[in-house]
Design a protein around this motif. Structure first.
Motif: not given
Length: 137
Positions: A72, A75, A89-90, A93, A124, A126
């Motif tokens: 990741n 991101y 980072w999530s 996304r 994309l 998660v």
């Protein structure tokens, strides 16, 4: 301005007019900037790992972020450079998923079909948040 119809001289471009205006303004100005203050480039700060990039691209690099390499990292880099914690980072996304959802018709055309669009959209998601995202949107 009267001009001979057989003249081969072209009209100046807009930018030539602007340059002429600025050069006239600077020559009329009583205060002139010294050559040393305007001609020297701003000193660039030292960045770690800059030597890992090709020299021709160094000028375009403003910042280097060293993030955790866990799949990741792209991101994480975006999150960090947007001023968020790299552990956000999530969220990056998720925002990309929202963007794809809002403009899906445009992205389907851009990617050349629904299959490629769906592959990208599914990549994309998660893990663990996929069901939450689908319920919310």
């Amino acid at each position: 301005m009267n001009r001979n119809p057989r003249s081969t001289k072209r009209d100046p471009s807009y930018w030539e007019y602007v340059d002429a205006f600025h050069s006239q303004q600077s020559s009329n100005s009583s205060v002139r900037r010294s050559a040393s203050s305007s001609d020297q480039p701003n000193p660039r700060r030292m960045m770690p790992m800059l030597d890992q990039f090709q020299p021709f691209i160094h000028y375009f690099i403003d910042n280097i972020v060293d993030v955790e390499a866990d799949g990741n990292c792209g991101y994480r880099s975006v999150a960090d450079l947007l001023g968020m914690d790299e552990d956000s980072w999530s969220l990056v996304r998720t925002h990309l998923l929202i963007e794809l959802g809002k403009f899906s018709e445009d992205y389907i055309k851009l990617f050349g079909g629904t299959d490629r669009f769906e592959d990208l959209r599914m990549s994309l998601h998660v893990d663990g948040l996929t069901n939450i995202f689908n319920l919310c949107f």
